[in-house]
Design an enzyme around this catalytic site. Structure first.
Site, PDB file in Angstrom:
ATOM      1  N   LYS A 199      -8.897   0.075 -10.528  1.00 31.71           N
ATOM      2  CA  LYS A 199      -8.532   0.586  -9.299  1.00 31.71           C
ATOM      3  C   LYS A 199      -9.288   2.186  -9.282  1.00 31.71           C
ATOM      4  CE  LYS A 199      -5.090   0.613  -5.955  1.00 31.71           C
ATOM      5  NZ  LYS A 199      -5.852  -0.059  -4.945  1.00 31.71           N
TER       6      LYS A 199
HETATM    7  N1  PMP Z   1      -7.956  -5.547  -3.682  1.00 29.35           N
HETATM    8  C1  PMP Z   1      -8.174  -4.231  -3.489  1.00 29.35           C
HETATM    9  C2  PMP Z   1      -9.709  -3.972  -3.453  1.00 29.35           C
HETATM   10  C3  PMP Z   1      -7.179  -3.514  -3.216  1.00 29.35           C
HETATM   11  O1  PMP Z   1      -7.379  -2.091  -3.188  1.00 29.35           O
HETATM   12  C4  PMP Z   1      -5.925  -3.901  -3.225  1.00 29.35           C
HETATM   13  C5  PMP Z   1      -4.666  -2.866  -3.029  1.00 29.35           C
HETATM   14  N2  PMP Z   1      -4.351  -2.274  -4.139  1.00 29.35           N
HETATM   15  C6  PMP Z   1      -5.629  -5.267  -3.679  1.00 29.35           C
HETATM   16  C7  PMP Z   1      -6.604  -5.840  -3.755  1.00 29.35           C
HETATM   17  C8  PMP Z   1      -4.165  -5.580  -3.860  1.00 29.35           C
HETATM   18  O2  PMP Z   1      -3.557  -5.199  -4.945  1.00 29.35           O
HETATM   19  P1  PMP Z   1      -1.791  -5.020  -4.923  1.00 29.35           P
HETATM   20  O3  PMP Z   1      -1.156  -6.271  -4.502  1.00 29.35           O
HETATM   21  O4  PMP Z   1      -1.840  -4.773  -6.414  1.00 29.35           O
HETATM   22  O5  PMP Z   1      -1.786  -3.815  -4.069  1.00 29.35           O
END
Ligand code: PMP
Length: 349
Positions: free
Chosen positions: A200
């Site tokens: 991330k």
């Molecule tokens: N993919 C991307 C590119 C994201 O930015 C997010 C948001 N964090 C997600 C998927 C979903 O991840 P999460 O469910 O952990 O928020």
């Protein structure tokens, strides 16, 4: 040295290409406007921000302009949601531990040495939410960036890092219902071989941003990106799943996606609801034959897709599996489910 008595103010020139009527295409459709509050600074800022071990008043959390550029290429973050419980009393962070663990995973892959341990960062998040006294739902973003005046083009591994946690009120769209229109992007998802989507990192969102602008230009709400093998990966801020002939199918974690915590939650809840869930490679054309289609993410929550590339999905309204999942997810994050209590962390008052 001559110092001018008064520095003339120069108003920033507006972007030449985005003026005029074309600008309208970039404005979010009403159904998904709430999600865009992630991208725009909140009009009102909170009183406090957590920075490098202490709570500081918002106005005092400054950084020298020289420290921003290079450092930001190596910055990582997390996005966590705190929901006001149905009882109106408690503020509940959803899966805080998993989000913090993923922050440490991102740090490891990016070779950033976070100067705080898990317990310290957890305390920081709780402290910040406590002092900012949110009445409604809030979004919390811990982020880490190499600090100081880095003059190298490449930020060296192990550079000293600063950690900041900021937060802002964030309206859940779970309460508003409705679906969105999605379109397959001509931009390809970054791959594990170039910029791992599993990390991330702020830099990865350049990829998502290009896709998002294209989607808006073409009349969609959100893009769906294909990976380097031309298989379905994810949206710019959420994973994706489809329902076809009674089976829920979602791209595997090696499809070029973030290891989404909402995706993991959805898989668990769907299993408990008696649904069959399969994680595998997904073809683009499967999107067009889906009975139901939805995004999953912390900010996007469970967001039904009712049109994909101009084709109506199912009956054009959120389908039964999506609705049951959304209902279960809502009960869970708002503290009304007797399952998975360990996924909720109450913010102390
Ligand atoms: N993919 C991307 C590119 C994201 O930015 C997010 C948001 N964090 C997600 C998927 C979903 O991840 P999460 O469910 O952990 O928020």
């Amino acid at each position: 040295m001559n110092v001018p008595a008064a520095v003339p103010t120069v108003a920033p020139a507006g972007p030449a290409m985005l003026g005029g009527p074309d600008r309208e295409h970039l404005d979010p459709p009403a159904a998904t406007a709430a999600l865009d509050s992630l991208a725009s600074p909140a009009a009102e800022h909170p009183e406090w921000i957590w920075r490098s071990g202490e709570l500081v008043p918002w106005e005092q959390a400054r950084i020298h302009v020289n420290a921003v550029g290079h450092a930001s290429t190596a910055a990582i973050f997390e996005g966590i949601k705190a929901y006001r419980a149905d009882d109106g009393e408690r503020l509940l962070l959803f899966r805080l531990d998993e989000h913090l663990r993923r922050l440490f995973d991102s740090a490891r892959i990016c070779r950033l040495a976070l100067p705080y341990d898990f317990a310290q960062l957890k305390a920081a998040v709780l402290d910040l939410l406590r002092v900012n006294r949110y009445i409604e739902d809030a979004y919390v973003r811990p982020w880490a960036f190499p600090s100081g005046l880095i003059r190298e083009q490449m930020v060296p591994a192990g550079s000293a890092c600063e950690v900041v946690v900021d937060s802002w009120p964030f309206r859940a769209r779970l309460d508003t219902g409705g679906g969105c229109r999605a379109g397959v992007s001509s931009w390809q998802r970054v791959s594990d071989a170039s910029m791992p989507p599993r990390v991330k990192a702020f830099s990865n969102y350049h990829n998502g941003r290009l896709a998002m602008m294209e989607a808006r230009e073409n009349g969609h709400d959100w893009p769906i990106l294909l990976n380097e093998r031309h298989k379905v990966s994810e949206g710019p801020g959420a994973c994706i799943a489809l329902v076809r002939n009674g089976t829920v199918i979602t791209p595997s974690l090696t499809s070029g996606v973030l290891e989404s915590i909402t995706r993991d939650t959805a898989i668990t809840l769907l299993g408990e609801l008696g649904e069959t869930v399969v994680e595998r490679e997904v073809d683009r054309s499967e999107l067009y034959l889906a009975d139901e289609l939805f995004f999953m993410g912390t900010a996007w929550e469970i967001l039904p897709i009712t049109v994909v590339d101009g084709l109506t999905v199912g009956a054009g309204t959120p389908g039964p599996v999506t609705r049951r999942l959304t209902a279960e997810y809502t009960r869970l994050v708002r503290g009304s489910s007797d399952r998975h209590q360990g996924w909720l962390t109450e913010v102390p008052r």
